[in-house]
Write an enzyme that holds these catalytic residues in place. Structure first.
Site, mmCIF file in Angstrom:
data_model
loop_
_atom_site.group_PDB
_atom_site.id
_atom_site.type_symbol
_atom_site.label_atom_id
_atom_site.label_comp_id
_atom_site.label_asym_id
_atom_site.label_seq_id
_atom_site.Cartn_x
_atom_site.Cartn_y
_atom_site.Cartn_z
ATOM 1 N N CYS A 82 -6.994 2.579 4.087
ATOM 2 C CA CYS A 82 -8.293 3.255 4.125
ATOM 3 C C CYS A 82 -8.178 4.670 3.537
ATOM 4 O O CYS A 82 -8.054 4.817 2.338
ATOM 5 C CB CYS A 82 -8.858 3.235 5.547
ATOM 6 S SG CYS A 82 -10.628 3.584 5.627
ATOM 7 N N HIS A 176 -7.934 -1.994 7.500
ATOM 8 C CA HIS A 176 -6.947 -1.638 8.526
ATOM 9 C C HIS A 176 -6.337 -2.905 9.123
ATOM 10 O O HIS A 176 -6.886 -3.456 10.076
ATOM 11 C CB HIS A 176 -7.629 -0.878 9.674
ATOM 12 C CG HIS A 176 -8.205 0.436 9.311
ATOM 13 N ND1 HIS A 176 -7.538 1.623 9.498
ATOM 14 C CD2 HIS A 176 -9.413 0.761 8.805
ATOM 15 C CE1 HIS A 176 -8.313 2.626 9.112
ATOM 16 N NE2 HIS A 176 -9.456 2.127 8.688
ATOM 17 N N GLU A 178 -3.640 -2.903 10.836
ATOM 18 C CA GLU A 178 -2.958 -2.480 12.073
ATOM 19 C C GLU A 178 -3.847 -2.605 13.312
ATOM 20 O O GLU A 178 -3.358 -2.559 14.441
ATOM 21 C CB GLU A 178 -2.439 -1.040 11.935
ATOM 22 C CG GLU A 178 -3.480 0.071 12.037
ATOM 23 C CD GLU A 178 -4.323 0.260 10.795
ATOM 24 O OE1 GLU A 178 -5.184 1.159 10.820
ATOM 25 O OE2 GLU A 178 -4.129 -0.465 9.798
#
Length: 197
Positions: A82, A176, A178
Protein backbone atom coordinates in the site's frame (compact mmCIF):
# COMPACT_ATOMS: atom_id res chain seq x y z
CA UNK A 1 19.45 -21.76 11.44
CA UNK A 2 21.97 -19.94 9.29
CA UNK A 3 19.59 -19.60 6.34
CA UNK A 4 17.02 -17.77 8.49
CA UNK A 5 17.04 -14.24 7.08
CA UNK A 6 16.75 -11.21 9.34
CA UNK A 7 14.01 -9.01 7.91
CA UNK A 8 13.12 -5.60 9.26
CA UNK A 9 9.78 -3.81 9.16
CA UNK A 10 10.07 -0.05 8.80
CA UNK A 11 8.41 1.01 12.03
CA UNK A 12 7.74 4.71 11.48
CA UNK A 13 4.00 4.28 10.97
CA UNK A 14 1.48 1.67 9.81
CA UNK A 15 0.63 -1.96 10.56
CA UNK A 16 4.08 -3.01 11.74
CA UNK A 17 2.95 -5.74 14.17
CA UNK A 18 0.97 -7.64 11.51
CA UNK A 19 4.00 -7.73 9.19
CA UNK A 20 6.25 -8.96 12.00
CA UNK A 21 3.81 -11.83 12.65
CA UNK A 22 3.50 -12.69 8.93
CA UNK A 23 7.29 -12.71 8.47
CA UNK A 24 7.82 -14.87 11.55
CA UNK A 25 5.23 -17.35 10.24
CA UNK A 26 7.25 -17.49 6.99
CA UNK A 27 10.39 -18.50 8.93
CA UNK A 28 12.18 -15.16 9.05
CA UNK A 29 13.65 -13.43 12.07
CA UNK A 30 11.57 -10.23 12.06
CA UNK A 31 12.34 -7.00 13.87
CA UNK A 32 11.19 -3.36 13.79
CA UNK A 33 13.55 -0.85 12.13
CA UNK A 34 13.47 2.86 12.98
CA UNK A 35 17.09 4.00 12.71
CA UNK A 36 19.89 3.70 10.12
CA UNK A 37 21.96 1.48 12.41
CA UNK A 38 19.03 -0.97 12.68
CA UNK A 39 18.62 -0.91 8.88
CA UNK A 40 22.29 -1.86 8.51
CA UNK A 41 21.66 -5.10 10.45
CA UNK A 42 18.87 -6.59 8.31
CA UNK A 43 18.97 -8.74 5.16
CA UNK A 44 15.68 -7.36 3.81
CA UNK A 45 12.99 -4.83 4.70
CA UNK A 46 9.20 -4.50 4.58
CA UNK A 47 7.72 -1.03 4.16
CA UNK A 48 4.18 -1.30 5.56
CA UNK A 49 0.97 0.49 4.76
CA UNK A 50 0.09 3.76 6.45
CA UNK A 51 -0.05 7.27 5.07
CA UNK A 52 2.59 7.64 2.37
CA UNK A 53 3.14 11.39 2.80
CA UNK A 54 3.60 11.04 6.56
CA UNK A 55 5.91 8.04 6.11
CA UNK A 56 8.02 9.95 3.60
CA UNK A 57 8.39 12.90 5.98
CA UNK A 58 9.15 10.66 8.97
CA UNK A 59 11.80 8.77 6.95
CA UNK A 60 13.51 12.10 6.23
CA UNK A 61 13.11 13.23 9.86
CA UNK A 62 14.58 9.98 11.25
CA UNK A 63 17.52 10.13 8.81
CA UNK A 64 16.29 7.01 7.03
CA UNK A 65 15.57 8.21 3.49
CA UNK A 66 19.12 8.22 2.12
CA UNK A 67 20.19 4.97 3.85
CA UNK A 68 17.03 3.32 2.47
CA UNK A 69 17.79 4.52 -1.06
CA UNK A 70 21.40 3.32 -0.76
CA UNK A 71 20.40 -0.16 0.47
CA UNK A 72 17.78 -0.53 -2.28
CA UNK A 73 20.29 0.57 -4.94
CA UNK A 74 22.80 -1.92 -3.49
CA UNK A 75 20.30 -4.76 -4.00
CA UNK A 76 18.72 -5.26 -0.57
CA UNK A 77 15.35 -7.00 -1.04
CA UNK A 78 12.42 -4.77 -0.09
CA UNK A 79 8.68 -5.42 -0.01
CA UNK A 80 6.19 -2.55 0.17
CA UNK A 81 2.44 -2.82 0.83
CA UNK A 82 0.00 0.00 0.00
CA UNK A 83 1.84 3.14 1.17
CA UNK A 84 5.01 1.05 0.94
CA UNK A 85 4.27 0.52 -2.75
CA UNK A 86 4.03 4.29 -3.20
CA UNK A 87 7.40 4.77 -1.48
CA UNK A 88 9.02 2.20 -3.79
CA UNK A 89 7.76 3.89 -6.97
CA UNK A 90 10.04 6.03 -9.08
CA UNK A 91 7.15 8.45 -9.68
CA UNK A 92 3.84 9.36 -8.00
CA UNK A 93 0.97 10.98 -9.87
CA UNK A 94 -0.15 14.10 -7.97
CA UNK A 95 2.26 13.74 -5.03
CA UNK A 96 1.60 15.77 -1.90
CA UNK A 97 3.91 18.70 -1.27
CA UNK A 98 7.28 17.52 0.01
CA UNK A 99 6.52 13.85 -0.64
CA UNK A 100 9.60 11.84 -1.58
CA UNK A 101 10.05 8.23 -2.60
CA UNK A 102 12.75 5.65 -1.96
CA UNK A 103 12.40 4.28 -5.50
CA UNK A 104 13.40 0.81 -6.63
CA UNK A 105 10.64 -0.04 -9.09
CA UNK A 106 10.28 1.70 -12.43
CA UNK A 107 6.58 2.43 -12.07
CA UNK A 108 4.16 5.33 -11.77
CA UNK A 109 1.57 4.98 -9.00
CA UNK A 110 -1.70 6.77 -8.29
CA UNK A 111 -2.37 7.41 -4.60
CA UNK A 112 -5.77 6.40 -3.11
CA UNK A 113 -6.79 5.14 -6.55
CA UNK A 114 -9.28 2.59 -5.23
CA UNK A 115 -11.14 5.21 -3.22
CA UNK A 116 -11.44 6.47 0.33
CA UNK A 117 -11.24 4.56 3.62
CA UNK A 118 -14.99 3.77 3.59
CA UNK A 119 -14.58 2.20 0.14
CA UNK A 120 -12.10 -0.38 1.44
CA UNK A 121 -12.69 -3.96 0.31
CA UNK A 122 -11.25 -7.46 0.32
CA UNK A 123 -10.63 -9.39 -2.89
CA UNK A 124 -9.08 -12.62 -4.14
CA UNK A 125 -6.02 -11.76 -6.23
CA UNK A 126 -4.13 -14.17 -8.51
CA UNK A 127 -0.43 -13.45 -7.98
CA UNK A 128 2.12 -14.87 -10.45
CA UNK A 129 4.69 -17.01 -8.66
CA UNK A 130 2.38 -17.93 -5.76
CA UNK A 131 0.83 -21.39 -5.79
CA UNK A 132 -2.34 -22.53 -4.06
CA UNK A 133 -4.93 -20.25 -5.63
CA UNK A 134 -5.66 -16.55 -5.22
CA UNK A 135 -4.22 -14.50 -2.36
CA UNK A 136 -6.63 -12.68 -0.04
CA UNK A 137 -5.92 -8.98 -0.38
CA UNK A 138 -7.30 -6.13 1.70
CA UNK A 139 -7.47 -2.82 -0.19
CA UNK A 140 -7.54 0.22 2.14
CA UNK A 141 -7.26 3.60 0.36
CA UNK A 142 -5.05 1.57 -1.94
CA UNK A 143 -2.94 2.87 -4.81
CA UNK A 144 -2.74 1.23 -8.18
CA UNK A 145 0.06 1.26 -10.75
CA UNK A 146 -0.60 3.42 -13.80
CA UNK A 147 2.34 2.13 -15.80
CA UNK A 148 5.59 0.19 -15.47
CA UNK A 149 8.97 0.40 -17.17
CA UNK A 150 10.65 -2.37 -19.14
CA UNK A 151 12.40 -3.95 -16.13
CA UNK A 152 9.33 -4.12 -13.89
CA UNK A 153 7.24 -7.30 -13.99
CA UNK A 154 3.49 -7.07 -13.38
CA UNK A 155 2.58 -10.05 -11.17
CA UNK A 156 -1.07 -9.24 -10.32
CA UNK A 157 -4.00 -7.19 -11.56
CA UNK A 158 -7.43 -6.51 -10.09
CA UNK A 159 -10.33 -4.85 -11.89
CA UNK A 160 -8.10 -4.07 -14.85
CA UNK A 161 -5.50 -2.28 -12.71
CA UNK A 162 -1.96 -3.34 -11.78
CA UNK A 163 -1.83 -4.18 -8.05
CA UNK A 164 1.46 -6.11 -7.66
CA UNK A 165 4.83 -5.56 -9.27
CA UNK A 166 8.31 -7.03 -8.92
CA UNK A 167 11.59 -5.62 -10.18
CA UNK A 168 14.64 -7.72 -9.34
CA UNK A 169 14.80 -7.72 -5.50
CA UNK A 170 11.96 -5.26 -4.97
CA UNK A 171 8.33 -6.38 -4.53
CA UNK A 172 5.24 -4.20 -4.07
CA UNK A 173 1.52 -4.83 -3.60
CA UNK A 174 -1.22 -2.23 -3.39
CA UNK A 175 -3.12 -4.54 -1.03
CA UNK A 176 -2.41 -5.74 2.52
CA UNK A 177 -1.86 -9.53 2.68
CA UNK A 178 -0.66 -9.19 6.29
CA UNK A 179 -4.22 -8.43 7.47
CA UNK A 180 -5.72 -11.71 6.22
CA UNK A 181 -3.74 -14.54 7.79
CA UNK A 182 -2.63 -15.60 4.28
CA UNK A 183 1.15 -15.31 4.51
CA UNK A 184 2.13 -16.60 1.06
CA UNK A 185 3.24 -13.19 -0.24
CA UNK A 186 5.48 -12.83 2.80
CA UNK A 187 6.81 -16.36 2.17
CA UNK A 188 7.63 -15.32 -1.42
CA UNK A 189 9.50 -12.29 -0.08
CA UNK A 190 11.38 -14.35 2.51
CA UNK A 191 12.50 -16.63 -0.35
CA UNK A 192 13.66 -13.53 -2.29
CA UNK A 193 15.73 -12.44 0.72
CA UNK A 194 17.13 -15.94 1.23
CA UNK A 195 18.22 -16.04 -2.43
CA UNK A 196 20.52 -13.03 -2.04
CA UNK A 197 21.52 -13.49 1.61
Amino acid sequence: MSDTPVIGVLALQGDVREHLIALASADALARPVRRPEELAEVDGLVIPGGESTTMSKLAVLFGMMEPLRERVRAGMPVYGTCAGMILLAEKILDPRSGQETVGGIDMIVRRNAFGRQNESFEAAVEVAGIDGGPVDGVFIRAPWVESVGAEAEVIAEHGGHIVAVRQRNVLATSFHPELTGDHRVHALFVDMVRAVK
